[in-house]
Each structure stands twice: as structure tokens, then as C-alpha cells.
Design an enzyme around this catalytic site. Structure first.
Site, mmCIF file in Angstrom:
data_model
loop_
_atom_site.group_PDB
_atom_site.id
_atom_site.type_symbol
_atom_site.label_atom_id
_atom_site.label_comp_id
_atom_site.label_asym_id
_atom_site.label_seq_id
_atom_site.Cartn_x
_atom_site.Cartn_y
_atom_site.Cartn_z
ATOM 1 N N PHE A 1 -0.744 -1.311 12.927
ATOM 2 C CA PHE A 1 -1.496 -0.695 11.121
ATOM 3 C C PHE A 1 -2.376 -1.708 10.390
ATOM 4 O O PHE A 1 -3.579 -1.788 10.090
ATOM 5 C CB PHE A 1 -1.168 0.324 10.471
ATOM 6 C CG PHE A 1 -1.800 0.847 9.539
ATOM 7 C CD1 PHE A 1 -1.844 0.510 7.912
ATOM 8 C CD2 PHE A 1 -3.533 1.833 10.017
ATOM 9 C CE1 PHE A 1 -2.127 1.203 7.523
ATOM 10 C CE2 PHE A 1 -3.813 2.277 8.893
ATOM 11 C CZ PHE A 1 -3.636 2.573 7.612
ATOM 12 N N ASN A 2 -1.071 -2.340 9.447
ATOM 13 C CA ASN A 2 -1.717 -2.887 8.455
ATOM 14 C C ASN A 2 -2.514 -4.313 9.006
ATOM 15 O O ASN A 2 -3.003 -4.663 8.568
ATOM 16 C CB ASN A 2 0.140 -4.558 8.172
ATOM 17 C CG ASN A 2 0.619 -2.754 7.359
ATOM 18 O OD1 ASN A 2 0.204 -2.189 7.131
ATOM 19 N ND2 ASN A 2 1.826 -3.714 7.002
ATOM 20 N N ASP B 1 6.280 0.793 2.068
ATOM 21 C CA ASP B 1 6.273 -0.258 0.827
ATOM 22 C C ASP B 1 7.549 -0.086 -0.062
ATOM 23 O O ASP B 1 8.013 -1.058 -0.980
ATOM 24 C CB ASP B 1 5.449 0.541 0.321
ATOM 25 C CG ASP B 1 3.916 -0.198 1.489
ATOM 26 O OD1 ASP B 1 4.038 1.388 2.241
ATOM 27 O OD2 ASP B 1 3.091 -1.218 1.201
ATOM 28 N N THR C 1 3.047 -5.652 2.232
ATOM 29 C CA THR C 1 3.928 -4.882 2.737
ATOM 30 C C THR C 1 2.707 -3.941 3.721
ATOM 31 O O THR C 1 2.777 -3.039 3.569
ATOM 32 C CB THR C 1 4.266 -4.709 2.608
ATOM 33 O OG1 THR C 1 4.664 -3.561 1.458
ATOM 34 C CG2 THR C 1 5.957 -4.465 2.341
ATOM 35 N N HIS D 1 9.919 -0.474 8.116
ATOM 36 C CA HIS D 1 8.637 -1.500 9.198
ATOM 37 C C HIS D 1 8.958 -2.141 7.082
ATOM 38 O O HIS D 1 9.240 -3.344 7.561
ATOM 39 C CB HIS D 1 7.167 -0.593 8.738
ATOM 40 C CG HIS D 1 7.334 -0.219 9.806
ATOM 41 N ND1 HIS D 1 7.244 -0.617 11.640
ATOM 42 C CD2 HIS D 1 6.503 1.022 10.056
ATOM 43 C CE1 HIS D 1 7.175 0.714 11.936
ATOM 44 N NE2 HIS D 1 6.269 1.306 11.370
ATOM 45 N N ASP D 2 8.713 -2.043 6.375
ATOM 46 C CA ASP D 2 8.550 -3.025 5.480
ATOM 47 C C ASP D 2 9.040 -3.431 4.367
ATOM 48 O O ASP D 2 9.135 -4.396 4.218
ATOM 49 C CB ASP D 2 7.442 -1.881 3.638
ATOM 50 C CG ASP D 2 5.881 -1.501 4.586
ATOM 51 O OD1 ASP D 2 5.665 -0.483 3.484
ATOM 52 O OD2 ASP D 2 5.665 -2.194 5.669
ATOM 53 N N ASP E 1 1.055 -0.981 0.292
ATOM 54 C CA ASP E 1 0.418 0.071 -0.054
ATOM 55 C C ASP E 1 0.656 1.322 0.152
ATOM 56 O O ASP E 1 1.133 2.557 0.806
ATOM 57 C CB ASP E 1 -0.745 0.058 1.486
ATOM 58 C CG ASP E 1 0.135 -0.236 2.348
ATOM 59 O OD1 ASP E 1 -0.668 0.376 3.873
ATOM 60 O OD2 ASP E 1 1.159 -0.800 2.829
ATOM 61 N N ASN F 1 -2.421 2.294 3.297
ATOM 62 C CA ASN F 1 -1.794 3.923 3.762
ATOM 63 C C ASN F 1 -2.701 5.120 3.550
ATOM 64 O O ASN F 1 -3.204 6.470 3.825
ATOM 65 C CB ASN F 1 -0.190 3.947 3.401
ATOM 66 C CG ASN F 1 1.045 3.673 4.214
ATOM 67 O OD1 ASN F 1 0.269 3.306 5.173
ATOM 68 N ND2 ASN F 1 2.035 2.743 4.053
#
Ligand code: RIB
Ligand code: CA
Length: 318
Positions: free
Chosen positions: A168-169, A19, A127, A241-242, A14, A43
Site C-alpha cells: 500500500f505505502n 503507525d 510509516t 507493519h509500522d 499516516d 490510510n
């Protein structure tokens, strides 16, 4: 793996600044063969993340087919993160207009086609919210054996970020996430436990900018945008993160991993979207996820710098 020892991969995300950097890492690696790119809502809205996916693929020279994912979570109401990634979902540096159209299939149809046509099992690097991946598993259970593993950024065994309990994801689509963790397909989980240790500091941004090619300058500006937001909300650095979902495939030696039995809370007023981890064998449940729990941060930064160097001599019209 194919004769070139390359890992066939589907990128589902996203974009989203992190990402985008995960895709920089994937495209830079000679060991990764990107077979398809699919956008998911998270996102930002699906329209915005799809437009961003096409622009990132244009910037990086990713020529795999691209498909738009589902506009909404399986059951939940949509949540977006414009406060983090901006109204475009990828605010900051100017990017090229897309050089490619969408492939005309839905994300699930494209994923299924890639799995059917592949001579070997394919890794899904996810991701964003698990909406597309779960929809694929529900619509095509017969293709599970063609999925080598789902390397996802999501969750947190110890804590959340969007709520104290949920990352979040996972929170965007808890039903989808539980479908993935319960599917029997091997899952590699890069949760907040590791991603909030994969911190990027100002000096790391300058090292990437100093690589001094077009992608380096764009990545540096993405990182600066991401760093500013996270500093404002109290982080020491930008938690990348991703990219951990890709780095964990390429350089598992940089990570501390533990096999756990993970379930996703889909009820609960305070804990919906939590990823609850238990030891392998707990209550008769075998581990269903390899969870990344720590990272050699310096080695992770080196991997990013090397990846950006892979774009030396590459430039597109912006
Ligand atoms: O919680 C972090 C995750 O949410 C990352 O994937 C980021 O891109 C957002 O999607
Ligand atoms: Ca993401």
C-alpha cells in the site's frame, strides 16, 4: 548519536493503527529523541491523519512540533484505506482531543528546519507513503547529508498486499518511493517480507491489556480492531507493519536483514508500485537498502510489552 546516545528522529506517518503503535514504541524508548512529527496522506485523507497524529501525540505526551504533510501523492491520484483503518483512519478506542496546534510550517519545511538545526544526522522513520520524504529530498538535496537513514515501512521484495505486486505505502506514491530509494540516502526497508511475520495474536493482545495502564488499554483496543480486520481477510494474526520500522532501529538483533538493490516500478498495468530487489552489485548497482526479511516474533512482542510498561503512571484526560 548525541552524548546521551539517543537517536534524533523525525516521525512521518499516516496514522493508522500500526503507525500509532510505532509511535508508542518510539516515545517509550529512552534511546529515541523525537524532534518532529509529520503527517502524510495514505490510510486516510491528510486532514484525518493529521488530526489522528495530534491525538496520538497528546495521548503519548509527544511534545515535538507537528506539521501537516502534502494532501496528494507527487503524481498519482490519492488512494485511502478506510476499509482497513475505518472512516476516521483510527477507529476503535476513544482518544483525547489534541492538546497542541500544528506548528505553522509545512511538513517539508519542518523536516528541513530540524535537519538544519540538528548537530548530528537525523533518522527519518517513515510509516506511510513516501510523499513528504521525497518532496524533502527534491526541494532540499543539500540536506541529504543531514539524514542518517530513512527507516521505512513499505514494499515487499516477495509480494504486495494492495495488489499482488505492490504494498500500500509504495503503491499510493510510487514516484515518491523511487525518489527515496534512488536518493543515495541509506534506506532501511521493513517490507511485507518481515511485517507479515510480525504477527500479533489474541494472547499477545491480552498480555498488553494486562499491563493495565491507559496507553496499554488503548493499544489493546487498536490491536483488537486491526486483528479483527486481518482475521476477516484470512490472516492468522495482525501483521504489525509500522512498528517494524522503529523496532529495526532499536533491536536489529531481532531481525534478519539483507542489503539489496531495490527499484520501484512506476509503470506497468499489473506491477506499478512493486519494489524489485536484486543482489548487491547486480548489473553494477550497489545495494541501496537494508531489507528486513524475518523477525524473532516472540522478541518483538516482548519489545512491545516493555514499551507499553514505559507509560505506567502516565495518564491524560480522555
Ligand atoms: O501496507 C501496510 C502499510 O499501509 C502500513 O503502513 C499501514 O499503516 C498502511 O499505511
Ligand atoms: Ca502507515
Amino acid at each position: 548519536m548525541s552524548e546521551l546516545n539517543r537517536i534524533p528522529v523525525i516521525l512521518d506517518g499516516d496514522p493508522g493503527h500500526d503507525d500509532a503503535i510505532a509511535w508508542v514504541l518510539a516515545q517509550a524508548s529512552p534511546r529515541i529523541d523525537i524532534r518532529a512529527v509529520t503527517s502524510c496522506a495514505g490510510n486516510q485523507t491528510i486532514e484525518k491523519t493529521t488530526y489522528n497524529a495530534r491525538r496520538i501525540c497528546t495521548l503519548l505526551g509527544i511534545t515535538a512540533p507537528i506539521a501537516m504533510g502534502r494532501p496528494r501523492p507527487l503524481l498519482a491520484d490519492p488512494i485511502t484505506a478506510g476499509n482497513v483503518h475505518g472512516q476516521s483512519g483510527l477507529d476503535g478506542p476513544k482518544l483525547p482531543e489534541p492538546a497542541m496546534e500544528l506548528c505553522g510550517l509545512t511538513a517539508v519545511e519542518l523536516m528541513a528546519r530540524v535537519l538544519r538545526e540538528s548537530g548530528e544526522p537525523v533518522t527519518i522513520v517513515s510509516t506511510g507513503p513516501q510523499t513528504n520524504v521525497a518532496a524533502l529530498l527534491l526541494a532540499h538535496p543539500e540536506l541529504k547529508e543531514k539524514i542518517a537513514r530513512i527507516s521505512l515501512m513499505g514494499g515487499g521484495i516477495a509480494y504486495g498486499n494492495w495488489t499482488p505486486a505492490a504494498e500500500f505505502n509504495i503503491l499510493v506514491d510510487p514516484e515518491a518511493a523511487q525518489t527515496v530509494f534512488a536518493s543515495g540516502v541509506p534506506v532501511q526497508m521493513a517490507g511485507l517480507d518481515v511485517t507479515e511475520r510480525a504477527l500479533i495474536f489474541a494472547e499477545d493482545v491480552e498480555r498488553i491489556r494486562a499491563v493495565d495502564n491507559q496507553v496499554a488499554h488503548v493499544v489493546a483496543e487498536w490491536l483488537e480492531f486491526f486483528y479483527r480486520f486481518h482475521r476477516e481477510v484470512g490472516y492468522e494474526g495482525a501483521p504489525l507493519h509500522d512498528p517494524c520500522a522503529v523496532a529495526g532501529l532499536l533491536r536489529p538483533d531481532l531481525f534478519t536483514m539483507k542489503d539489496l538493490y531495490v527499484e520501484v516500478e512506476t509503470e506497468g498495468e499489473y506491477c506499478r508500485g512493486a519494489t524489485v530487489g536484486a543482489a548487491d552489485g547486480w548489473n553494477g548497482h550497489a545495494a541501496n537498502a537494508r531489507c528486513l526479511l524475518d523477525v524473532d516474533r516472540a522478541g518483538f512482542v516482548e519489545l512491545l510489552v516493555e514499551a507499553v510498561h514505559a507509560y505506567d503512571g502516565w495518564e491524560v484526560r480522555i
